[in-house]
Design a protein around this motif. Structure first.
Motif, PDB file in Angstrom:
ATOM      1  N   UNK A   1      19.092  22.148  85.130  1.00 17.11           N
ATOM      2  CA  UNK A   1      18.036  21.573  84.298  1.00 17.11           C
ATOM      3  C   UNK A   1      18.390  21.685  82.831  1.00 17.11           C
ATOM      4  N   UNK A   2      17.404  22.029  81.999  1.00 17.17           N
ATOM      5  CA  UNK A   2      17.643  22.152  80.560  1.00 17.17           C
ATOM      6  C   UNK A   2      18.598  23.295  80.255  1.00 17.17           C
ATOM      7  N   UNK A   3      19.360  23.129  79.188  1.00 18.00           N
ATOM      8  CA  UNK A   3      20.275  24.175  78.756  1.00 18.00           C
ATOM      9  C   UNK A   3      20.660  23.984  77.309  1.00 18.00           C
ATOM     10  N   UNK A   4      21.506  24.873  76.805  1.00 18.54           N
ATOM     11  CA  UNK A   4      22.039  24.779  75.446  1.00 18.54           C
ATOM     12  C   UNK A   4      23.558  24.772  75.519  1.00 18.54           C
ATOM     13  N   UNK A   5      24.204  24.008  74.628  1.00 18.72           N
ATOM     14  CA  UNK A   5      25.653  23.990  74.590  1.00 18.72           C
ATOM     15  C   UNK A   5      26.150  24.003  73.153  1.00 18.72           C
ATOM     16  N   UNK A   6      27.403  24.419  73.008  1.00 22.37           N
ATOM     17  CA  UNK A   6      28.012  24.538  71.680  1.00 22.37           C
ATOM     18  C   UNK A   6      28.405  23.174  71.137  1.00 22.37           C
ATOM     19  N   UNK A   7      28.220  22.996  69.835  1.00 20.62           N
ATOM     20  CA  UNK A   7      28.628  21.750  69.167  1.00 20.62           C
ATOM     21  C   UNK A   7      30.036  21.846  68.597  1.00 20.62           C
ATOM     22  N   UNK A   8      30.585  23.058  68.587  1.00 11.79           N
ATOM     23  CA  UNK A   8      31.958  23.268  68.122  1.00 11.79           C
ATOM     24  C   UNK A   8      32.456  24.561  68.725  1.00 11.79           C
ATOM     25  N   UNK A   9      33.725  24.874  68.516  1.00  8.38           N
ATOM     26  CA  UNK A   9      34.248  26.151  69.010  1.00  8.38           C
ATOM     27  C   UNK A   9      33.587  27.299  68.247  1.00  8.38           C
ATOM     28  N   UNK A  10      33.222  28.338  68.977  1.00  7.13           N
ATOM     29  CA  UNK A  10      32.536  29.488  68.384  1.00  7.13           C
ATOM     30  C   UNK A  10      33.351  30.737  68.695  1.00  7.13           C
ATOM     31  N   UNK A  11      33.553  31.578  67.677  1.00  7.59           N
ATOM     32  CA  UNK A  11      34.370  32.772  67.826  1.00  7.59           C
ATOM     33  C   UNK A  11      33.532  33.977  68.272  1.00  7.59           C
ATOM     34  N   UNK A  12      34.145  34.987  68.923  1.00  8.92           N
ATOM     35  CA  UNK A  12      33.425  36.191  69.327  1.00  8.92           C
ATOM     36  C   UNK A  12      32.769  36.874  68.120  1.00  8.92           C
ATOM     37  N   UNK A  13      31.520  37.273  68.278  1.00  7.54           N
ATOM     38  CA  UNK A  13      30.790  37.934  67.197  1.00  7.54           C
ATOM     39  C   UNK A  13      30.079  36.982  66.266  1.00  7.54           C
ATOM     40  N   UNK A  14      30.348  35.692  66.368  1.00  6.97           N
ATOM     41  CA  UNK A  14      29.716  34.719  65.475  1.00  6.97           C
ATOM     42  C   UNK A  14      28.250  34.525  65.845  1.00  6.97           C
ATOM     43  N   UNK A  15      27.399  34.435  64.822  1.00  6.32           N
ATOM     44  CA  UNK A  15      25.983  34.183  65.042  1.00  6.32           C
ATOM     45  C   UNK A  15      25.781  32.711  65.381  1.00  6.32           C
ATOM     46  N   UNK A  16      25.167  32.457  66.521  1.00  3.94           N
ATOM     47  CA  UNK A  16      24.903  31.086  66.953  1.00  3.94           C
ATOM     48  C   UNK A  16      23.517  30.641  66.508  1.00  3.94           C
ATOM     49  N   UNK A  17      22.554  31.562  66.588  1.00  4.62           N
ATOM     50  CA  UNK A  17      21.167  31.216  66.272  1.00  4.62           C
ATOM     51  C   UNK A  17      20.420  32.504  65.944  1.00  4.62           C
ATOM     52  N   UNK A  18      19.492  32.420  64.998  1.00  6.64           N
ATOM     53  CA  UNK A  18      18.683  33.572  64.633  1.00  6.64           C
ATOM     54  C   UNK A  18      17.272  33.089  64.300  1.00  6.64           C
ATOM     55  N   UNK A  19      16.260  33.777  64.813  1.00  7.47           N
ATOM     56  CA  UNK A  19      14.900  33.295  64.597  1.00  7.47           C
ATOM     57  C   UNK A  19      13.869  34.409  64.764  1.00  7.47           C
ATOM     58  N   UNK A  20      12.693  34.176  64.179  1.00  3.47           N
ATOM     59  CA  UNK A  20      11.524  35.019  64.403  1.00  3.47           C
ATOM     60  C   UNK A  20      10.778  34.469  65.621  1.00  3.47           C
ATOM     61  N   UNK A  21       9.967  35.284  66.294  1.00  2.00           N
ATOM     62  CA  UNK A  21       9.240  34.787  67.459  1.00  2.00           C
ATOM     63  C   UNK A  21       8.099  33.853  67.070  1.00  2.00           C
ATOM     64  N   UNK A  22       7.751  32.917  67.945  1.00  2.00           N
ATOM     65  CA  UNK A  22       6.543  32.118  67.746  1.00  2.00           C
ATOM     66  C   UNK A  22       5.342  33.055  67.763  1.00  2.00           C
ATOM     67  N   UNK A  23       5.386  34.030  68.668  1.00  2.00           N
ATOM     68  CA  UNK A  23       4.363  35.083  68.736  1.00  2.00           C
ATOM     69  C   UNK A  23       4.983  36.280  69.440  1.00  2.00           C
ATOM     70  N   UNK A  24       4.489  37.480  69.138  1.00  2.00           N
ATOM     71  CA  UNK A  24       4.999  38.691  69.772  1.00  2.00           C
ATOM     72  C   UNK A  24       3.899  39.738  69.791  1.00  2.00           C
ATOM     73  N   UNK A  25       4.091  40.785  70.582  1.00  2.53           N
ATOM     74  CA  UNK A  25       3.193  41.941  70.529  1.00  2.53           C
ATOM     75  C   UNK A  25       3.982  43.185  70.920  1.00  2.53           C
TER      76      UNK A  25
END
Length: 380
Positions: free
Chosen positions: A15-39
């Motif tokens: 089904x749905x998934x995520x894929x890389x748009x370019x080559x990514x090296x080990x340790x590289x940040x792919x995505x960073x975000x705050x939660x929509x909501x958390x507790x």
């Protein structure tokens, strides 16, 4: 704004998934975000800050609900937009405290109704999350209905107009979506101190040998590569932690726990190897108990026995092995085994620089410990 290096796609058979748009090296940040909501997780409500999730034993308590706790006034002010509506709900139900899923869904509802923020910039919206209601057993469906009743009682004090929620996002559906799509928020030592909804990250599929790992600093989630990822390759994480039961490191009856775990280890050590998952859990529990009882020599014995199996189950780079190496290194350092400690800290740092990143607080702690160890060795 950082360049996006991943995209949503349809993964064959998943089904749905995520894929890389370019080559990514080990340790590289792919995505960073705050939660929509958390507790904060219910078991940590007394020891974790409602804003930054840092743990402490002398946190300030909300004067109204008597439940939320904070490091300081600044944290309390930062948390107030998310806490102000739930504060009345918590106060109304005292001393009862709803489950994490109920409190998280309530926060999601407050946010959806306020319209002050939205998740439209996400690759995956809350409305698109799968609820899997049609696939649930009768028992699970009944459980959701009970949670929904609790949620309605919890929200009664706020008089929420649930008819204003976006189409398809009724309370039962939201509870089902949260159950399937939320993430445990772990601290540097991999204890689950909270739970949050990170819509885009719900697109990540499972793999037993994942190419990514999710780490948290406070409530902020960072997705990092742990090996070279080719362009157009699917991004995957591991949904499971085989040692999850052994991560419960809260207060215990340590004398009894040590006695029982040692008895089991002695009884089975001749026929069951340390790499057996249940033996490894016992080693972890015995190590925790010895540390809590200040028996550091014995704790180190158990820690050293556990390192081999940890490497087997958590192939590098994996944060669980790094945390275990750090724990063993601390014991070695305390007991004056400086060469051994330097080796453990060096291995832990090598892993964490990939999984946590160089700026993470735990990575910096390991680096400081390594520097201290080296300085002590230089004086000998």
């Amino acid at each position: 704004m950082e360049a996006v290096i991943m995209e949503r796609f349809i993964s064959e058979g998943k089904g749905n998934g995520l894929r890389a748009l370019r080559e990514i090296k080990p340790g590289e940040v792919i995505y960073s975000c705050e939660p929509f909501a958390f507790c904060v997780a219910r078991d940590f409500l007394k020891t974790a800050c409602q804003s930054c999730l840092k743990r402490g034993e002398s946190l300030s308590r909300c004067s109204q609900c008597k439940t939320a706790r904070y490091c300081n006034v600044q944290c309390q002010k930062q948390a107030w937009p998310d806490h102000k509506r739930e504060c009345k709900c918590l106060k109304h139900l005292q001393p009862r405290i709803p489950t994490d899923s109920v409190r998280l869904v309530a926060r999601i509802i407050f946010k959806l109704l306020s319209q002050s923020e939205s998740d439209q910039e996400e690759l995956y919206s809350i409305a698109e999350h799968q609820s899997h209601l049609a696939d649930m057993s009768e028992e699970k469906t009944e459980g959701l209905k009970h949670l929904c009743t609790t949620l309605q009682v919890y929200l009664a004090e706020e008089n929420c107009d649930l008819s204003r929620l976006p189409s398809g996002l009724d309370p039962v559906s939201l509870l089902a979506r949260v159950t399937c799509n939320c993430f445990s928020i772990s601290d540097g030592e991999l204890q689950d101190v909270g739970v949050g909804l990170y819509p885009s990250m719900s697109l990540l599929n499972h793999d037993c040998q994942p190419n990514c790992i999710m780490m948290f600093e406070g409530k902020r989630l960072t997705l990092r590569a742990v090996r070279v990822i080719r362009s157009a390759e699917e991004l995957t994480i591991s949904y499971t932690d085989i040692l999850a039961p052994s991560k419960d490191r809260r207060s215990q009856h340590w004398d009894e726990l040590l006695k029982e775990s040692q008895a089991l280890l002695h009884r089975h050590s001749d026929v069951v190897p340390d790499r057996n998952i249940y033996m490894l859990r016992l080693l972890d529990l015995a190590m925790d108990a010895c540390i809590s009882l200040d028996d550091y020599e014995t704790a180190l014995e158990y820690g050293n026995r556990a390192l081999g199996p940890y490497k087997l189950y958590f192939s590098d780079p994996h944060p669980s092995r790094a945390v275990e190496l750090l724990r063993v290194g601390k014991l070695q350092h305390f007991l004056g085994r400086l060469e051994e400690a330097r080796g453990s800290f060096t291995q832990a740092y090598s892993i964490m620089s990939v999984t946590h990143g160089a700026a993470h607080a735990l990575t910096n702690q390991v680096q400081r410990r390594l520097s201290e160890c080296q300085a002590e060795l230089n004086t000998l």
